[in-house]
Enzyme design. Structure first.
Site, PDB file in Angstrom:
ATOM      1  N   PRO A 250       0.861  -1.192   0.000  1.00 52.53           N
ATOM      2  CA  PRO A 250       0.000   0.000   0.000  1.00 52.53           C
ATOM      3  C   PRO A 250       0.893   1.236   0.000  1.00 52.53           C
ATOM      4  O   PRO A 250       1.307   1.731   1.037  1.00 52.53           O
ATOM      5  CB  PRO A 250      -0.782  -0.134   1.310  1.00 52.53           C
ATOM      6  CG  PRO A 250       0.125  -0.918   2.197  1.00 52.53           C
ATOM      7  CD  PRO A 250       0.930  -1.836   1.319  1.00 52.53           C
ATOM      8  N   ASP A 423       6.154   2.567   1.537  1.00 50.29           N
ATOM      9  CA  ASP A 423       5.190   1.558   1.979  1.00 50.29           C
ATOM     10  C   ASP A 423       4.511   2.078   3.240  1.00 50.29           C
ATOM     11  O   ASP A 423       5.162   2.258   4.277  1.00 50.29           O
ATOM     12  CB  ASP A 423       5.936   0.246   2.243  1.00 50.29           C
ATOM     13  CG  ASP A 423       5.013  -0.913   2.563  1.00 50.29           C
ATOM     14  OD1 ASP A 423       3.881  -0.668   3.035  1.00 50.29           O
ATOM     15  OD2 ASP A 423       5.425  -2.073   2.352  1.00 50.29           O
ATOM     16  N   HIS A 424       3.212   2.328   3.142  1.00 54.69           N
ATOM     17  CA  HIS A 424       2.496   2.927   4.276  1.00 54.69           C
ATOM     18  C   HIS A 424       2.402   1.985   5.461  1.00 54.69           C
ATOM     19  O   HIS A 424       2.008   2.407   6.562  1.00 54.69           O
ATOM     20  CB  HIS A 424       1.090   3.349   3.830  1.00 54.69           C
ATOM     21  CG  HIS A 424       0.710   4.724   4.296  1.00 54.69           C
ATOM     22  ND1 HIS A 424       0.920   5.156   5.586  1.00 54.69           N
ATOM     23  CD2 HIS A 424       0.141   5.778   3.649  1.00 54.69           C
ATOM     24  CE1 HIS A 424       0.486   6.400   5.723  1.00 54.69           C
ATOM     25  NE2 HIS A 424       0.010   6.812   4.563  1.00 54.69           N
ATOM     26  N   ARG A 425       2.742   0.725   5.288  1.00 55.32           N
ATOM     27  CA  ARG A 425       2.732  -0.213   6.414  1.00 55.32           C
ATOM     28  C   ARG A 425       3.862   0.057   7.395  1.00 55.32           C
ATOM     29  O   ARG A 425       3.747  -0.242   8.590  1.00 55.32           O
ATOM     30  CB  ARG A 425       2.835  -1.651   5.903  1.00 55.32           C
ATOM     31  CG  ARG A 425       1.663  -2.122   5.078  1.00 55.32           C
ATOM     32  CD  ARG A 425       1.923  -3.519   4.518  1.00 55.32           C
ATOM     33  NE  ARG A 425       3.074  -3.541   3.614  1.00 55.32           N
ATOM     34  CZ  ARG A 425       3.522  -4.630   2.988  1.00 55.32           C
ATOM     35  NH1 ARG A 425       2.906  -5.803   3.194  1.00 55.32           N
ATOM     36  NH2 ARG A 425       4.556  -4.563   2.181  1.00 55.32           N
TER      37      ARG A 425
END
Length: 453
Positions: A250, A423-425
């Site tokens: 994401p 990566d938004h994680r």
């Protein structure tokens, strides 16, 4: 088969494509470095093959005479499949004895059997449409691959009608395919022997709804296909990596315009008459590494199996580079331990290796973060795709003169754009923005940044 012929076969060794590591299961033959009839020693380079990671030069594990090459350039060979056959010195000596005084033996049909009267039979050619069992040596076509002969037989192509496009007139697969494609066109006065690959045009007959397209015409659009290019092992690996990145990560993108005037001036000040000094990319790399040490969230990976976010103790800085084989991202190992001059030397080495196709598998796979200088293509910005399993990529646009407000006045400055895809994680926007701002500030005030490193 005669007793002596059996002895030759027993003295032949077939080299199977070895396991090239990194879980690779196949390789594409780029080019042969030997030909049938060549004498090779152990460790003689025999072929260049392209894996999903790099181009590898393979040495021969056997000494002797090359009897057969199992594939043409462009052929994909699975690991464990035959690559070439070598007759050992004993078999080679017997073959030389058989050939003595017999004239040339054409490639692809083996030696000529001798009769009891000492007279040699003419070569026997089988499986080729329209060819007599007994033909003169002068008319036997130059063919190595049994696959080519089978393709010709199945397609009803007379090999004697073709002129080979391979080395020394060798008939290769594309020659037969072109002849078959030509025969599928509407009636023409041109014979296959007169057709060269560049002269073959796709059919002008468009497809209609519910009917298959004529060869060379795409059914949905009715347009001619300009060309079809099989994906190489390298391109397949790129597709798999980028597809996985889009499917799993994401991602989010943030960017900033940067006044790089001071950075360009610093680069110029480091150049002397005897020392070119480190390049701009090396200076950028130095600040990026410093930023990753400060914000390690962007220098790691996501362990989905254990549901953990992993950060590395150190930086292997990947550098995106466009080559004749496509886009690669070799990495500078332990970049955090190098000076700016050390980074510059590694950048130049990796660039040369990428251009020559000599990057190692480790250099291509052990990066922890990627710096992409897409400004070298003359563009300002890009929303790049993260190089999975990394979690971020920083892009640098072209540096050009633009109007910029300095101390309340409009001035012409050297402007560039930085874009960070992350990566938004692994982090939220605040951390990503802080890293990007750190690098941007270093670009704008490099002297101050160096003083703090």
């Amino acid at each position: 088969m005669s007793e002596r012929s059996e002895r030759i076969i027993k003295h032949s060794n077939t080299f199977l494509l070895p396991d090239l590591g990194e879980g690779l299961t196949e390789a594409e033959i780029v080019r042969w470095l030997v030909k049938v009839g060549d004498v090779v020693a152990v460790d003689t380079p025999i072929a260049e093959v392209e894996t999903a990671k790099s181009i590898v030069e393979l040495p021969s594990p056997y000494a002797g005479v090359i009897e057969e090459l199992h594939g043409e350039p462009g052929t994909t060979v699975p690991v464990g499949s035959p690559l070439l056959t070598v007759a050992d010195p004993a078999g080679a000596a017997y073959r030389a004895e058989e050939r003595a005084g017999s004239g040339n033996v054409l490639v692809g049909y083996g030696t000529v059997e001798s009769t009891g009267s000492g007279r040699r039979r003419k070569p026997r050619v089988s499986g080729v449409s329209g060819v007599s069992e007994n033909v003169s040596v002068a008319r036997v076509p130059l063919v190595i691959s049994p696959l080519v002969r089978r393709l010709a037989r199945d397609g009803g192509v007379d090999l004697h009608e073709l002129t080979g496009s391979g080395p020394d007139g060798l008939i290769v697969r594309r020659d037969v395919e072109h002849a078959i494609a030509f025969r599928a066109q509407p009636a023409s006065e041109v014979r296959p022997s007169e057709v060269r690959p560049s002269a073959i045009q796709p059919s002008a007959v468009p497809a209609t709804a519910g009917q298959p397209a004529v060869a060379g015409v795409e059914a949905r659009t009715g347009l001619h296909e300009l060309r079809r290019t099989p994906m190489s092992g390298f391109r397949k690996a790129v597709v798999a990596t980028l597809t996985r990145s889009r499917a799993e990560i994401p991602e989010a993108t943030t960017w900033v315009d940067v006044d790089a005037t001071a950075l360009v001036e610093l680069r110029a000040s480091l150049r002397t008459a005897t020392d070119p000094g480190p390049g701009l990319l090396a200076l950028m790399a130095r600040f990026v590494v410093a930023g990753l040490l400060k914000y390690p969230e962007l220098n790691g990976y996501v362990d989905t199996g254990r549901e953990e976010l992993v950060q590395y103790d150190g930086v292997n800085l990947g550098l995106a580079a466009q080559t004749g084989r496509g886009l690669v991202a070799p990495a500078i190992g332990n970049a955090h331990t190098l000076t700016t001059r050390g980074l510059d030397a590694e950048i130049r080495r990796l660039t040369a290796s990428a251009r020559d196709g000599r990057l190692t598998q480790q250099e291509l796979t052990f990066g922890t973060f990627t710096l992409n200088n897409y400004g070298s293509f003359g563009v300002d910005g890009s929303a790049a795709i993260i190089n999975h399993p990394q979690v971020a990529i920083l892009g640098v646009g072209r540096i050009i003169d633009r109007p910029w407000v300095v101390d309340g006045e409009i001035a012409v400055r050297k402007l560039t754009q930085l874009s960070l895809v992350f990566d938004h994680r692994v982090c939220d926007g605040g951390t990503a923005a802080a890293f990007l701002r750190f690098v941007a500030d270093a670009f704008e005030n490099p002297a101050t940044a160096f003083a703090d490193l």
